[in-house]
Scaffold this active site. Sequence first.
Site, PDB file in Angstrom:
ATOM      1  N   THR A   1       0.882  -1.161   0.000  1.00  0.00           N
ATOM      2  CA  THR A   1       0.000   0.000   0.000  1.00  0.00           C
ATOM      3  C   THR A   1       0.914   1.204   0.000  1.00  0.00           C
ATOM      4  OG1 THR A   1      -1.767  -1.134   1.190  1.00  0.00           O
ATOM      5  CG2 THR A   1      -1.814   1.248   1.282  1.00  0.00           C
TER       6      THR A   1
ATOM      7  N   ASP B   1      -9.338  -9.514   1.365  1.00  0.00           N
ATOM      8  CA  ASP B   1      -9.778  -8.656   2.459  1.00  0.00           C
ATOM      9  C   ASP B   1     -11.230  -8.890   2.840  1.00  0.00           C
ATOM     10  OD1 ASP B   1      -7.407  -7.467   3.045  1.00  0.00           O
ATOM     11  OD2 ASP B   1      -7.854  -5.524   2.156  1.00  0.00           O
TER      12      ASP B   1
END
Length: 577
Positions: A373, A415
Amino acid sequence: MKPIGHLLLISILAFAPAMAAERADAPADHPPGVAVASAHELATEAGLQVLREGGNAFDAAVAVSSTLSVVEPISSGLGGGGFFLLHDAKTGKDVFVDARETAPAAATEAAYLLENGEFNRDRAMNGPWSAGIPGLPAALVHLSEQYGKLPLEQSLAPAIRIAKEGFPVYGRMARGYAAKGKVMARYPGTRAVYEPGGKPIAEGDTFRQPDLAHTLELLAQKGHDGFYRGETAQKLIKGVNDEGGEWTADELAGYQVRERAPIVFDYHDWKITTAPPPSSGGIALAEMLQILEPWDLPKLDQAHRVHLVVEAMRRAYRDRTFYLGDPDFVKIPQRTLTSADYAAGLRATINPDKATPSDMLSGQQTPLEDDETTHFSIIDADGNRVAATQTVNLLFGSGLIPPGTGVLLNDEMDDFALKPGTPNAFGVMGYDANAPKPGKRMLSSMTPTFMESADKVAVLGTPGGTRIITMVLLGIMGYDDGLSAQDVAALPRYHHQWMPDVVEAEPGTFAPDTVVALRKMGHTIEMPEDEPGDGGRSSHVWGNLQTVEWDRATDKLSGGTDPRNPVGAAKVELSSP
Protein backbone atom coordinates in the site's frame (compact mmCIF):
# COMPACT_ATOMS: atom_id res chain seq x y z
CA MET A 1 16.98 -0.30 13.70
CA LYS A 2 18.15 -1.04 10.18
CA PRO A 3 16.17 0.62 7.39
CA ILE A 4 14.28 -1.07 4.61
CA GLY A 5 12.17 0.19 1.79
CA HIS A 6 12.36 2.26 -1.32
CA LEU A 7 12.90 5.78 -2.51
CA LEU A 8 10.99 8.45 -0.61
CA LEU A 9 10.80 12.18 -0.92
CA ILE A 10 9.11 14.97 0.87
CA SER A 11 9.19 18.20 -1.03
CA ILE A 12 7.92 21.57 0.05
CA LEU A 13 7.67 24.32 -2.52
CA ALA A 14 6.68 27.84 -1.55
CA PHE A 15 5.09 30.00 -4.18
CA ALA A 16 5.14 33.08 -1.95
CA PRO A 17 7.89 34.88 -0.01
CA ALA A 18 8.89 33.28 3.26
CA MET A 19 6.92 34.69 6.16
CA ALA A 20 8.33 36.01 9.40
CA ALA A 21 9.33 33.29 11.82
CA GLU A 22 6.76 34.34 14.37
CA ARG A 23 3.51 36.25 14.13
CA ALA A 24 1.96 38.27 16.85
CA ASP A 25 -1.43 38.47 15.13
CA ALA A 26 -3.99 35.77 14.30
CA PRO A 27 -2.93 32.50 12.66
CA ALA A 28 -2.36 32.67 8.91
CA ASP A 29 -5.32 32.10 6.62
CA HIS A 30 -3.34 30.52 3.77
CA PRO A 31 -0.14 28.47 3.68
CA PRO A 32 2.99 30.21 2.37
CA GLY A 33 3.36 27.60 -0.37
CA VAL A 34 2.69 23.94 -0.98
CA ALA A 35 3.80 20.68 0.59
CA VAL A 36 3.83 17.24 -0.99
CA ALA A 37 4.93 14.02 0.69
CA SER A 38 4.91 10.74 -1.20
CA ALA A 39 6.62 7.39 -1.34
CA HIS A 40 8.76 8.11 -4.40
CA GLU A 41 10.72 11.12 -5.59
CA LEU A 42 9.25 10.94 -9.10
CA ALA A 43 5.70 10.99 -7.74
CA THR A 44 6.44 13.96 -5.50
CA GLU A 45 8.00 15.82 -8.40
CA ALA A 46 4.97 15.02 -10.57
CA GLY A 47 2.71 16.62 -7.99
CA LEU A 48 4.94 19.69 -7.76
CA GLN A 49 5.06 20.00 -11.55
CA VAL A 50 1.29 20.13 -11.78
CA LEU A 51 1.14 22.68 -8.96
CA ARG A 52 3.68 24.87 -10.78
CA GLU A 53 1.48 24.66 -13.88
CA GLY A 54 -1.44 26.19 -12.00
CA GLY A 55 -3.10 23.09 -10.64
CA ASN A 56 -4.48 22.73 -7.14
CA ALA A 57 -3.99 19.99 -4.53
CA PHE A 58 -6.57 17.79 -6.26
CA ASP A 59 -4.81 18.00 -9.64
CA ALA A 60 -1.57 17.25 -7.82
CA ALA A 61 -3.22 14.23 -6.22
CA VAL A 62 -4.06 12.87 -9.69
CA ALA A 63 -0.43 13.37 -10.74
CA VAL A 64 1.03 11.80 -7.59
CA SER A 65 -1.42 8.88 -7.57
CA SER A 66 -0.96 8.01 -11.23
CA THR A 67 2.82 8.30 -11.00
CA LEU A 68 2.91 6.03 -7.96
CA SER A 69 0.89 3.61 -10.10
CA VAL A 70 3.82 3.59 -12.52
CA VAL A 71 6.82 3.64 -10.17
CA GLU A 72 5.51 1.73 -7.17
CA PRO A 73 3.71 -1.33 -8.59
CA ILE A 74 4.71 -3.32 -5.55
CA SER A 75 2.21 -1.28 -3.55
CA SER A 76 -0.45 0.33 -5.74
CA GLY A 77 -1.60 0.93 -9.28
CA LEU A 78 -4.42 1.36 -11.78
CA GLY A 79 -5.42 -2.23 -11.07
CA GLY A 80 -6.14 -1.41 -7.43
CA GLY A 81 -8.10 1.10 -5.40
CA GLY A 82 -7.78 3.73 -2.74
CA PHE A 83 -9.31 6.29 -0.40
CA PHE A 84 -8.95 10.05 -0.89
CA LEU A 85 -9.73 12.41 1.98
CA LEU A 86 -10.20 15.94 0.59
CA HIS A 87 -10.50 19.38 2.15
CA ASP A 88 -11.81 22.19 -0.06
CA ALA A 89 -10.46 25.41 1.42
CA LYS A 90 -12.95 27.65 -0.39
CA THR A 91 -16.05 25.93 0.98
CA GLY A 92 -14.52 24.41 4.10
CA LYS A 93 -15.97 21.06 3.03
CA ASP A 94 -14.34 17.74 3.83
CA VAL A 95 -15.25 14.76 1.66
CA PHE A 96 -14.11 11.16 1.49
CA VAL A 97 -13.81 9.64 -1.99
CA ASP A 98 -14.18 5.87 -1.79
CA ALA A 99 -12.45 4.17 -4.71
CA ARG A 100 -12.30 0.75 -3.09
CA GLU A 101 -12.46 -2.26 -5.40
CA THR A 102 -15.72 -4.22 -5.71
CA ALA A 103 -16.46 -7.93 -5.80
CA PRO A 104 -17.26 -9.58 -9.15
CA ALA A 105 -20.58 -11.46 -9.15
CA ALA A 106 -18.82 -14.81 -9.56
CA ALA A 107 -16.75 -14.30 -6.38
CA THR A 108 -18.96 -16.13 -3.89
CA GLU A 109 -17.68 -17.67 -0.66
CA ALA A 110 -18.00 -21.13 -2.24
CA ALA A 111 -15.63 -20.12 -5.03
CA TYR A 112 -12.77 -19.92 -2.49
CA LEU A 113 -13.17 -23.38 -1.00
CA LEU A 114 -11.34 -26.55 -1.95
CA GLU A 115 -13.24 -29.78 -2.56
CA ASN A 116 -12.67 -30.78 1.07
CA GLY A 117 -14.18 -27.51 2.29
CA GLU A 118 -10.88 -25.96 3.32
CA PHE A 119 -10.05 -22.39 2.38
CA ASN A 120 -8.26 -22.01 -0.97
CA ARG A 121 -5.59 -19.54 0.10
CA ASP A 122 -3.84 -19.47 -3.27
CA ARG A 123 -7.02 -18.52 -5.13
CA ALA A 124 -7.73 -15.75 -2.59
CA MET A 125 -4.26 -14.21 -2.87
CA ASN A 126 -3.02 -14.90 -6.41
CA GLY A 127 -4.34 -14.73 -9.93
CA PRO A 128 -7.71 -13.82 -11.45
CA TRP A 129 -10.00 -14.86 -8.61
CA SER A 130 -8.12 -12.73 -6.10
CA ALA A 131 -8.83 -9.49 -8.00
CA GLY A 132 -11.70 -7.11 -7.39
CA ILE A 133 -12.94 -4.60 -9.98
CA PRO A 134 -10.37 -1.74 -9.84
CA GLY A 135 -11.40 1.66 -8.49
CA LEU A 136 -8.33 3.87 -8.80
CA PRO A 137 -8.83 4.96 -12.46
CA ALA A 138 -12.36 6.13 -11.64
CA ALA A 139 -11.00 8.12 -8.70
CA LEU A 140 -8.47 9.94 -10.88
CA VAL A 141 -11.22 10.96 -13.29
CA HIS A 142 -13.52 12.01 -10.44
CA LEU A 143 -10.90 14.14 -8.69
CA SER A 144 -9.98 15.89 -11.91
CA GLU A 145 -13.54 16.53 -13.10
CA GLN A 146 -15.11 17.46 -9.78
CA TYR A 147 -12.31 19.22 -7.88
CA GLY A 148 -9.35 19.96 -10.17
CA LYS A 149 -8.52 23.03 -12.23
CA LEU A 150 -6.51 21.40 -15.02
CA PRO A 151 -7.50 18.96 -17.78
CA LEU A 152 -7.05 15.30 -16.86
CA GLU A 153 -4.52 14.95 -19.70
CA GLN A 154 -2.26 17.52 -18.05
CA SER A 155 -2.38 15.89 -14.63
CA LEU A 156 -1.68 12.42 -16.08
CA ALA A 157 1.14 13.64 -18.34
CA PRO A 158 4.00 12.95 -15.86
CA ALA A 159 2.87 9.37 -15.28
CA ILE A 160 2.53 8.72 -19.02
CA ARG A 161 6.00 10.13 -19.69
CA ILE A 162 7.62 8.06 -16.93
CA ALA A 163 5.85 4.88 -18.08
CA LYS A 164 7.24 5.41 -21.58
CA GLU A 165 10.76 6.55 -20.66
CA GLY A 166 11.18 4.27 -17.70
CA PHE A 167 12.79 4.66 -14.28
CA PRO A 168 15.51 2.79 -12.38
CA VAL A 169 14.39 -0.35 -10.57
CA TYR A 170 15.06 0.19 -6.86
CA GLY A 171 16.01 -2.38 -4.27
CA ARG A 172 12.62 -2.95 -2.69
CA MET A 173 11.00 -3.47 -6.08
CA ALA A 174 13.63 -6.01 -7.16
CA ARG A 175 13.46 -7.85 -3.83
CA GLY A 176 9.69 -7.90 -4.03
CA TYR A 177 9.76 -9.50 -7.46
CA ALA A 178 12.29 -12.04 -6.26
CA ALA A 179 9.87 -12.92 -3.45
CA LYS A 180 6.77 -13.22 -5.65
CA GLY A 181 8.32 -13.94 -9.05
CA LYS A 182 7.25 -17.57 -9.15
CA VAL A 183 3.61 -16.57 -8.85
CA MET A 184 3.89 -13.65 -11.26
CA ALA A 185 5.69 -15.77 -13.83
CA ARG A 186 2.59 -17.95 -14.16
CA TYR A 187 1.01 -15.26 -16.33
CA PRO A 188 2.28 -14.35 -19.84
CA GLY A 189 1.21 -10.72 -19.53
CA THR A 190 3.21 -10.34 -16.33
CA ARG A 191 6.29 -12.15 -17.66
CA ALA A 192 6.37 -9.81 -20.65
CA VAL A 193 6.66 -6.80 -18.31
CA TYR A 194 8.78 -8.13 -15.45
CA GLU A 195 11.03 -10.56 -17.33
CA PRO A 196 11.93 -8.71 -20.53
CA GLY A 197 14.27 -10.81 -22.63
CA GLY A 198 13.59 -13.75 -20.32
CA LYS A 199 15.42 -12.27 -17.32
CA PRO A 200 13.73 -10.97 -14.14
CA ILE A 201 14.08 -7.27 -13.40
CA ALA A 202 17.11 -6.34 -11.33
CA GLU A 203 18.06 -3.31 -9.30
CA GLY A 204 19.34 -0.54 -11.55
CA ASP A 205 17.53 -1.74 -14.68
CA THR A 206 15.47 0.84 -16.57
CA PHE A 207 11.87 -0.30 -16.19
CA ARG A 208 9.66 0.76 -19.11
CA GLN A 209 5.92 0.08 -19.38
CA PRO A 210 4.64 1.09 -22.84
CA ASP A 211 1.36 -0.82 -22.44
CA LEU A 212 0.65 0.98 -19.18
CA ALA A 213 1.46 4.30 -20.85
CA HIS A 214 -1.11 3.50 -23.55
CA THR A 215 -3.69 2.58 -20.91
CA LEU A 216 -3.05 5.91 -19.17
CA GLU A 217 -3.34 7.76 -22.49
CA LEU A 218 -6.77 6.22 -23.11
CA LEU A 219 -7.82 7.23 -19.61
CA ALA A 220 -6.57 10.78 -20.24
CA GLN A 221 -8.41 11.03 -23.56
CA LYS A 222 -11.71 9.34 -22.70
CA GLY A 223 -12.03 9.60 -18.94
CA HIS A 224 -14.02 6.83 -17.24
CA ASP A 225 -14.82 5.13 -20.55
CA GLY A 226 -11.13 5.02 -21.41
CA PHE A 227 -10.61 2.34 -18.76
CA TYR A 228 -13.98 0.79 -17.94
CA ARG A 229 -15.25 0.47 -21.52
CA GLY A 230 -13.70 -0.03 -24.94
CA GLU A 231 -10.20 -1.27 -25.67
CA THR A 232 -8.81 -1.41 -22.14
CA ALA A 233 -11.91 -3.04 -20.68
CA GLN A 234 -11.91 -5.71 -23.40
CA LYS A 235 -8.27 -6.54 -22.73
CA LEU A 236 -8.83 -6.70 -18.95
CA ILE A 237 -11.82 -9.02 -19.29
CA LYS A 238 -10.06 -11.29 -21.79
CA GLY A 239 -6.90 -11.44 -19.65
CA VAL A 240 -8.82 -12.33 -16.49
CA ASN A 241 -11.13 -14.84 -18.13
CA ASP A 242 -8.34 -16.52 -20.13
CA GLU A 243 -6.71 -17.32 -16.77
CA GLY A 244 -9.92 -18.90 -15.47
CA GLY A 245 -11.57 -15.89 -13.83
CA GLU A 246 -15.09 -14.58 -14.47
CA TRP A 247 -15.36 -10.84 -15.13
CA THR A 248 -18.08 -9.23 -17.22
CA ALA A 249 -18.26 -6.03 -19.25
CA ASP A 250 -21.23 -4.80 -17.21
CA GLU A 251 -19.26 -5.12 -13.96
CA LEU A 252 -16.43 -3.00 -15.31
CA ALA A 253 -18.66 -0.41 -16.96
CA GLY A 254 -20.78 -0.08 -13.83
CA TYR A 255 -17.97 0.81 -11.44
CA GLN A 256 -18.41 4.19 -9.71
CA VAL A 257 -16.62 5.90 -6.86
CA ARG A 258 -18.66 6.84 -3.80
CA GLU A 259 -18.47 10.15 -1.96
CA ARG A 260 -19.02 9.64 1.75
CA ALA A 261 -19.07 11.85 4.83
CA PRO A 262 -15.82 11.47 6.80
CA ILE A 263 -15.80 10.49 10.45
CA VAL A 264 -15.14 13.56 12.60
CA PHE A 265 -14.45 13.62 16.34
CA ASP A 266 -12.40 15.55 18.89
CA TYR A 267 -9.31 14.42 20.74
CA HIS A 268 -7.93 16.86 23.27
CA ASP A 269 -7.61 20.16 21.34
CA TRP A 270 -7.65 18.52 17.92
CA LYS A 271 -10.42 17.99 15.42
CA ILE A 272 -9.78 14.63 13.76
CA THR A 273 -11.23 14.04 10.29
CA THR A 274 -10.73 10.54 8.99
CA ALA A 275 -11.94 7.60 6.94
CA PRO A 276 -15.46 6.13 7.26
CA PRO A 277 -16.49 2.60 6.22
CA PRO A 278 -15.64 0.67 4.14
CA SER A 279 -12.46 1.73 5.93
CA SER A 280 -12.31 0.36 9.44
CA GLY A 281 -9.74 2.99 10.38
CA GLY A 282 -11.90 5.96 11.33
CA ILE A 283 -14.21 4.05 13.66
CA ALA A 284 -11.24 2.32 15.27
CA LEU A 285 -9.42 5.64 15.76
CA ALA A 286 -12.51 7.21 17.31
CA GLU A 287 -12.87 4.29 19.72
CA MET A 288 -9.21 4.18 20.70
CA LEU A 289 -8.61 7.89 21.12
CA GLN A 290 -11.82 8.47 23.05
CA ILE A 291 -11.01 5.54 25.33
CA LEU A 292 -7.57 7.05 26.00
CA GLU A 293 -8.49 10.73 26.22
CA PRO A 294 -9.05 11.00 30.02
CA TRP A 295 -5.65 9.55 30.88
CA ASP A 296 -2.65 11.88 31.06
CA LEU A 297 -0.50 9.49 29.04
CA PRO A 298 2.73 11.58 28.92
CA LYS A 299 2.95 11.46 32.72
CA LEU A 300 2.83 7.67 32.83
CA ASP A 301 5.86 5.38 32.68
CA GLN A 302 6.32 3.69 29.30
CA ALA A 303 4.92 0.35 30.43
CA HIS A 304 1.63 1.74 31.72
CA ARG A 305 1.23 4.08 28.75
CA VAL A 306 1.74 1.20 26.31
CA HIS A 307 -0.54 -1.04 28.37
CA LEU A 308 -3.46 1.41 28.13
CA VAL A 309 -2.90 2.03 24.42
CA VAL A 310 -2.80 -1.72 23.74
CA GLU A 311 -6.02 -2.26 25.70
CA ALA A 312 -7.71 0.41 23.57
CA MET A 313 -6.38 -1.27 20.41
CA ARG A 314 -7.64 -4.66 21.59
CA ARG A 315 -11.21 -3.41 22.02
CA ALA A 316 -11.36 -1.47 18.77
CA TYR A 317 -10.08 -4.39 16.69
CA ARG A 318 -12.56 -6.71 18.32
CA ASP A 319 -15.38 -4.44 17.14
CA ARG A 320 -13.77 -4.23 13.70
CA THR A 321 -14.03 -8.00 13.37
CA PHE A 322 -17.76 -8.21 13.95
CA TYR A 323 -19.40 -4.98 12.88
CA LEU A 324 -17.58 -3.35 9.97
CA GLY A 325 -18.07 -3.80 6.24
CA ASP A 326 -19.37 -1.97 3.16
CA PRO A 327 -22.03 0.53 4.37
CA ASP A 328 -23.92 0.10 1.08
CA PHE A 329 -24.58 -3.52 2.07
CA VAL A 330 -24.37 -3.69 5.87
CA LYS A 331 -26.03 -1.65 8.60
CA ILE A 332 -23.11 -0.43 10.70
CA PRO A 333 -23.75 0.92 14.23
CA GLN A 334 -21.40 3.81 13.48
CA ARG A 335 -23.00 6.36 15.80
CA THR A 336 -22.69 4.00 18.76
CA LEU A 337 -19.17 2.81 17.96
CA THR A 338 -17.85 6.37 17.62
CA SER A 339 -19.65 7.85 20.62
CA ALA A 340 -17.93 9.07 23.76
CA ASP A 341 -20.40 7.10 25.88
CA TYR A 342 -19.50 3.83 24.15
CA ALA A 343 -15.81 4.62 24.63
CA ALA A 344 -16.45 5.28 28.31
CA GLY A 345 -18.07 1.88 28.66
CA LEU A 346 -15.08 0.19 27.04
CA ARG A 347 -12.71 2.20 29.23
CA ALA A 348 -14.44 0.91 32.33
CA THR A 349 -13.50 -2.67 31.36
CA ILE A 350 -9.76 -1.87 31.37
CA ASN A 351 -7.69 -2.81 34.41
CA PRO A 352 -4.93 -0.17 34.59
CA ASP A 353 -2.40 -2.75 35.78
CA LYS A 354 -3.42 -5.99 34.08
CA ALA A 355 -3.92 -7.14 30.48
CA THR A 356 -7.37 -8.30 29.43
CA PRO A 357 -6.97 -11.65 27.63
CA SER A 358 -8.60 -11.31 24.21
CA ASP A 359 -10.61 -14.49 24.73
CA MET A 360 -12.20 -12.80 27.76
CA LEU A 361 -13.80 -10.28 25.41
CA SER A 362 -16.86 -11.75 23.78
CA GLY A 363 -16.11 -13.77 20.69
CA GLN A 364 -19.71 -13.41 19.60
CA GLN A 365 -21.27 -10.40 17.94
CA THR A 366 -23.13 -8.34 20.53
CA PRO A 367 -26.24 -6.28 19.75
CA LEU A 368 -25.62 -2.53 19.35
CA GLU A 369 -27.62 0.48 18.36
CA ASP A 370 -19.84 -2.21 13.27
CA ASP A 371 2.06 -4.12 4.11
CA GLU A 372 1.82 -3.15 0.98
CA THR A 373 0.00 0.00 0.00
CA THR A 374 1.18 3.59 -0.27
CA HIS A 375 0.19 6.99 1.08
CA PHE A 376 0.71 10.61 0.08
CA SER A 377 -0.16 13.93 1.69
CA ILE A 378 -0.62 17.33 0.03
CA ILE A 379 -1.34 20.92 1.09
CA ASP A 380 -1.53 23.67 -1.54
CA ALA A 381 -1.16 27.45 -1.24
CA ASP A 382 -4.93 27.96 -0.98
CA GLY A 383 -5.17 25.55 1.95
CA ASN A 384 -6.70 22.65 -0.02
CA ARG A 385 -5.62 19.30 1.40
CA VAL A 386 -5.45 15.69 0.27
CA ALA A 387 -4.65 12.60 2.31
CA ALA A 388 -4.68 9.56 0.05
CA THR A 389 -3.93 5.91 0.65
CA GLN A 390 -4.00 3.48 -2.29
CA THR A 391 -3.18 -0.18 -2.67
CA VAL A 392 -3.20 -3.44 -4.60
CA ASN A 393 -3.20 -5.23 -1.21
CA LEU A 394 -0.32 -7.71 -0.92
CA LEU A 395 3.07 -7.65 -2.62
CA PHE A 396 2.42 -6.93 -6.35
CA GLY A 397 -1.28 -7.69 -5.78
CA SER A 398 -2.58 -10.72 -7.65
CA GLY A 399 0.56 -10.91 -9.78
CA LEU A 400 -1.61 -10.91 -12.91
CA ILE A 401 -1.24 -8.38 -15.75
CA PRO A 402 -3.83 -8.91 -18.51
CA PRO A 403 -1.77 -8.83 -21.73
CA GLY A 404 -1.57 -5.51 -23.51
CA THR A 405 -2.75 -3.41 -20.53
CA GLY A 406 0.27 -3.01 -18.26
CA VAL A 407 -2.28 -3.08 -15.41
CA LEU A 408 -1.21 -5.21 -12.45
CA LEU A 409 -4.42 -6.35 -10.82
CA ASN A 410 -5.07 -6.28 -7.08
CA ASP A 411 -5.68 -9.24 -4.76
CA GLU A 412 -8.18 -7.42 -2.56
CA MET A 413 -10.66 -10.29 -2.47
CA ASP A 414 -8.57 -11.64 0.41
CA ASP A 415 -9.78 -8.66 2.46
CA PHE A 416 -13.29 -10.11 2.47
CA ALA A 417 -14.29 -12.73 5.00
CA LEU A 418 -14.15 -15.40 2.30
CA LYS A 419 -14.51 -18.10 4.95
CA PRO A 420 -16.08 -16.76 8.17
CA GLY A 421 -13.72 -16.88 11.13
CA THR A 422 -10.68 -17.74 9.01
CA PRO A 423 -7.87 -15.16 9.26
CA ASN A 424 -6.77 -13.44 6.06
CA ALA A 425 -3.18 -12.72 5.04
CA PHE A 426 -2.93 -10.06 7.77
CA GLY A 427 -4.22 -12.39 10.47
CA VAL A 428 -7.60 -10.69 10.95
CA MET A 429 -10.91 -12.49 10.83
CA GLY A 430 -14.33 -11.42 9.64
CA TYR A 431 -17.90 -12.61 9.54
CA ASP A 432 -21.17 -11.75 7.76
CA ALA A 433 -20.61 -7.98 7.75
CA ASN A 434 -17.59 -8.45 5.49
CA ALA A 435 -18.75 -11.42 3.41
CA PRO A 436 -18.46 -11.02 -0.38
CA LYS A 437 -21.47 -10.04 -2.48
CA PRO A 438 -21.65 -8.78 -6.09
CA GLY A 439 -20.57 -5.15 -6.21
CA LYS A 440 -19.67 -5.04 -2.51
CA ARG A 441 -16.52 -3.31 -1.28
CA MET A 442 -14.21 -5.24 0.99
CA LEU A 443 -13.30 -3.86 4.40
CA SER A 444 -10.06 -1.88 4.48
CA SER A 445 -7.61 -0.56 7.06
CA MET A 446 -6.51 2.45 4.96
CA THR A 447 -6.86 5.53 7.16
CA PRO A 448 -6.02 8.88 5.50
CA THR A 449 -6.44 11.51 8.20
CA PHE A 450 -6.51 15.26 8.87
CA MET A 451 -5.73 16.89 12.23
CA GLU A 452 -6.67 20.49 13.01
CA SER A 453 -6.12 22.60 16.11
CA ALA A 454 -6.37 26.35 16.68
CA ASP A 455 -2.95 26.91 15.12
CA LYS A 456 -1.92 23.73 13.30
CA VAL A 457 -3.05 21.52 10.44
CA ALA A 458 -1.55 18.09 9.75
CA VAL A 459 -2.16 15.50 7.03
CA LEU A 460 -0.99 11.93 7.58
CA GLY A 461 -1.32 8.30 6.63
CA THR A 462 0.69 5.16 5.98
CA PRO A 463 0.66 1.71 4.39
CA GLY A 464 0.93 -1.37 6.57
CA GLY A 465 -2.10 -3.66 6.30
CA THR A 466 -4.02 -3.92 9.56
CA ARG A 467 -1.19 -2.05 11.29
CA ILE A 468 -2.13 1.11 9.36
CA ILE A 469 -4.70 2.11 11.95
CA THR A 470 -2.38 1.76 14.93
CA MET A 471 0.44 3.59 13.11
CA VAL A 472 -1.90 6.51 12.41
CA LEU A 473 -3.02 6.35 16.05
CA LEU A 474 0.59 6.68 17.24
CA GLY A 475 1.14 9.50 14.73
CA ILE A 476 -1.83 11.45 16.07
CA MET A 477 -0.60 10.95 19.61
CA GLY A 478 2.85 12.13 18.52
CA TYR A 479 1.48 15.38 17.10
CA ASP A 480 -0.56 15.77 20.29
CA ASP A 481 2.66 15.42 22.29
CA GLY A 482 4.16 18.31 20.30
CA LEU A 483 6.46 16.34 18.01
CA SER A 484 7.57 17.69 14.62
CA ALA A 485 6.35 16.16 11.38
CA GLN A 486 9.65 14.33 10.90
CA ASP A 487 9.62 13.00 14.47
CA VAL A 488 6.07 11.75 13.94
CA ALA A 489 7.18 9.87 10.81
CA ALA A 490 10.04 8.30 12.78
CA LEU A 491 8.07 7.16 15.84
CA PRO A 492 8.65 3.55 16.95
CA ARG A 493 5.60 1.38 16.32
CA TYR A 494 3.65 -1.29 18.15
CA HIS A 495 0.35 -3.00 17.42
CA HIS A 496 -2.39 -5.22 18.82
CA GLN A 497 -5.40 -6.44 16.81
CA TRP A 498 -7.45 -8.49 19.34
CA MET A 499 -6.61 -11.80 17.69
CA PRO A 500 -3.96 -13.14 17.85
CA ASP A 501 -3.50 -11.91 21.43
CA VAL A 502 0.01 -10.58 20.89
CA VAL A 503 1.63 -7.15 21.15
CA GLU A 504 3.82 -6.79 18.06
CA ALA A 505 6.57 -4.17 18.08
CA GLU A 506 9.43 -3.02 15.92
CA PRO A 507 12.94 -3.79 17.19
CA GLY A 508 14.00 -1.32 19.88
CA THR A 509 10.51 0.09 20.46
CA PHE A 510 10.43 -0.81 24.16
CA ALA A 511 13.12 -0.52 26.80
CA PRO A 512 14.01 -3.90 28.40
CA ASP A 513 12.38 -2.97 31.70
CA THR A 514 9.21 -2.01 29.83
CA VAL A 515 9.06 -5.45 28.24
CA VAL A 516 9.46 -7.08 31.66
CA ALA A 517 6.72 -4.90 33.13
CA LEU A 518 4.31 -5.54 30.27
CA ARG A 519 4.83 -9.29 30.54
CA LYS A 520 4.14 -9.12 34.27
CA MET A 521 0.85 -7.39 33.41
CA GLY A 522 -0.04 -10.39 31.25
CA HIS A 523 0.89 -9.16 27.77
CA THR A 524 2.61 -11.40 25.23
CA ILE A 525 5.30 -9.32 23.51
CA GLU A 526 6.67 -10.14 20.05
CA MET A 527 9.62 -7.91 19.18
CA PRO A 528 11.96 -9.44 16.57
CA GLU A 529 15.68 -8.98 16.47
CA ASP A 530 16.91 -5.93 14.59
CA GLU A 531 17.50 -7.27 11.09
CA PRO A 532 16.46 -6.13 7.63
CA GLY A 533 13.18 -7.33 6.20
CA ASP A 534 12.68 -8.95 2.82
CA GLY A 535 10.33 -6.34 1.38
CA GLY A 536 7.28 -8.46 2.18
CA ARG A 537 4.97 -8.72 5.15
CA SER A 538 7.65 -10.34 7.30
CA SER A 539 9.54 -7.07 7.44
CA HIS A 540 10.56 -6.19 11.00
CA VAL A 541 9.98 -2.48 10.51
CA TRP A 542 6.62 -1.23 9.42
CA GLY A 543 4.94 1.30 7.28
CA ASN A 544 5.97 4.24 5.19
CA LEU A 545 4.31 7.16 6.94
CA GLN A 546 4.04 10.37 4.94
CA THR A 547 2.90 13.56 6.65
CA VAL A 548 2.83 17.31 6.09
CA GLU A 549 2.12 20.02 8.66
CA TRP A 550 1.15 23.67 8.42
CA ASP A 551 1.92 25.68 11.55
CA ARG A 552 -0.51 28.56 11.18
CA ALA A 553 0.99 30.48 14.10
CA THR A 554 4.36 30.82 12.36
CA ASP A 555 2.97 30.24 8.85
CA LYS A 556 5.49 27.52 8.15
CA LEU A 557 5.11 24.28 6.23
CA SER A 558 7.03 21.14 7.13
CA GLY A 559 7.00 17.51 6.17
CA GLY A 560 7.97 14.15 7.56
CA THR A 561 9.09 11.17 5.54
CA ASP A 562 9.61 7.73 6.98
CA PRO A 563 13.31 7.23 7.88
CA ARG A 564 12.98 3.45 7.63
CA ASN A 565 13.96 3.75 3.98
CA PRO A 566 17.65 3.90 3.05
CA VAL A 567 17.26 6.41 0.22
CA GLY A 568 14.69 8.70 1.82
CA ALA A 569 15.14 12.42 1.31
CA ALA A 570 13.69 15.73 2.42
CA LYS A 571 13.69 18.82 0.23
CA VAL A 572 12.61 22.40 0.91
CA GLU A 573 12.38 25.01 -1.81
CA LEU A 574 11.41 28.65 -1.29
CA SER A 575 10.70 30.86 -4.25
CA SER A 576 11.94 34.44 -4.55
CA PRO A 577 9.42 37.29 -4.24
